[in-house]
Design an enzyme around this catalytic site. Sequence first.
Site, PDB file in Angstrom:
ATOM      1  N   GLN A  18      20.754  -5.270   7.550  1.00  0.00           N
ATOM      2  CA  GLN A  18      20.771  -6.729   7.573  1.00  0.00           C
ATOM      3  C   GLN A  18      22.116  -7.264   8.060  1.00  0.00           C
ATOM      4  OE1 GLN A  18      18.924  -9.927   7.877  1.00  0.00           O
ATOM      5  NE2 GLN A  18      17.745  -8.576   6.515  1.00  0.00           N
ATOM      6  N   SER A  36     -16.020  -4.032   9.884  1.00  0.00           N
ATOM      7  CA  SER A  36     -17.481  -4.012   9.891  1.00  0.00           C
ATOM      8  C   SER A  36     -18.030  -4.863   8.747  1.00  0.00           C
ATOM      9  CB  SER A  36     -17.986  -2.568   9.731  1.00  0.00           C
ATOM     10  OG  SER A  36     -17.707  -2.086   8.423  1.00  0.00           O
ATOM     11  N   GLU A  42      -7.990   7.952   5.125  1.00  0.00           N
ATOM     12  CA  GLU A  42      -8.733   6.794   4.628  1.00  0.00           C
ATOM     13  C   GLU A  42      -7.913   5.884   3.731  1.00  0.00           C
ATOM     14  OE1 GLU A  42     -11.509   5.905   5.821  1.00  0.00           O
ATOM     15  OE2 GLU A  42     -11.812   7.747   6.975  1.00  0.00           O
ATOM     16  N   GLY A  53      25.239  -2.883   6.924  1.00  0.00           N
ATOM     17  CA  GLY A  53      23.973  -2.155   6.910  1.00  0.00           C
ATOM     18  C   GLY A  53      22.998  -2.802   7.871  1.00  0.00           C
ATOM     19  N   HIS A  67      19.926 -12.933  -0.517  1.00  0.00           N
ATOM     20  CA  HIS A  67      19.022 -12.741  -1.654  1.00  0.00           C
ATOM     21  C   HIS A  67      19.738 -13.311  -2.874  1.00  0.00           C
ATOM     22  CE1 HIS A  67      16.085 -11.234  -4.368  1.00  0.00           C
ATOM     23  NE2 HIS A  67      16.683 -10.111  -4.711  1.00  0.00           N
TER      24      HIS A  67
END
Length: 330
Positions: A28, A252, A227, A26, A108
């Site tokens: 990985q 900002s 947003e 796959g 993993h």
Amino acid sequence: MAKIYYDKDADLNVLKDKTIAIIGYGIQGRGQALNLRDSGLNVIIGQREGGANYKKAIEDGFQPMPASKAAAKADVIVILTQDHLQADIYKKELRRYMKKGKALVFSHGFNIHFGKIKPPADVDVWMIAPKGPGSFVRRQYEEGKGVPCLVAIHQDASGNALKWALAYAKGVGGTRAGVFETTFKEETETDLFGEQAVLCGGTSELIRAGFDTLVEAGYAPEMAYFECLHELKLIVDIIYEEGISGMRRRVSDTAEYGDYTRGPRVVTDRTRKEMKKILAEIQKGKFAREWMKENKTGRANFVKMREAGDKHRIEEVGQRLRSMMSWIKK
């Protein structure tokens, strides 16, 4: 502080005469296999016949074979299939070939940490976990760079597990960026928690909650999408490059003030308590048992939740808006 290893700490020569079997081609598996081969190591592929991954392995110049055949030939057996498939593959195709002197490798720690796979005591068991998808691992390698990796040793029967692991990490390009020492327990539990509470579960639910809040208040769904989802990439990219404080300096002052004063009202003490509960479920193995049971009983809940998610209005709005953004495909 975790110990970190670099190129100078790893010797590719310790694997030069070894055969490395990558089980599962796959994203990985492909990235690691190609990097290892380009590093001069002997790589074979264990991949079931048929399907896109089998075809891709052939296109990449490999001769994919059944996992059992690859395991029989290999000194280093690397399982890179999905977590819920690994235990069955190990029992049916790999276990009988786990002989003294071999190494069983993971990216993993799920199946080792939760006892789904129990290797014999006379084989090395270690982990090299790149902190990025296989396509990125490959791209960074081709550019002469690397992706940081984690290294963990579960069994050191030979006394050389760390040397082999670091050589493997060098082969995939990890030592160029740094290889951080950890344990199977720490990698598994932090990885699952990050996915559930922040990266996938937390983020996706926060996005949809924000979208729903605006739409239910009468705002256009397109505005809500921009947003609450579209602009998230801008924020995450800055955090990725400069950290949270760096992001706050780049937005900002209005946004920064809103961050300080409203963020804690969204992620409250109740949220943090729930995060601790989620972590406890992971640590005690509750999530692992639940997930394995889901797979053994046909994935009815999983499919139901996936289908419900696909039907959420944000998906329809997003698909329509993304079709207008030609740069995304590029």
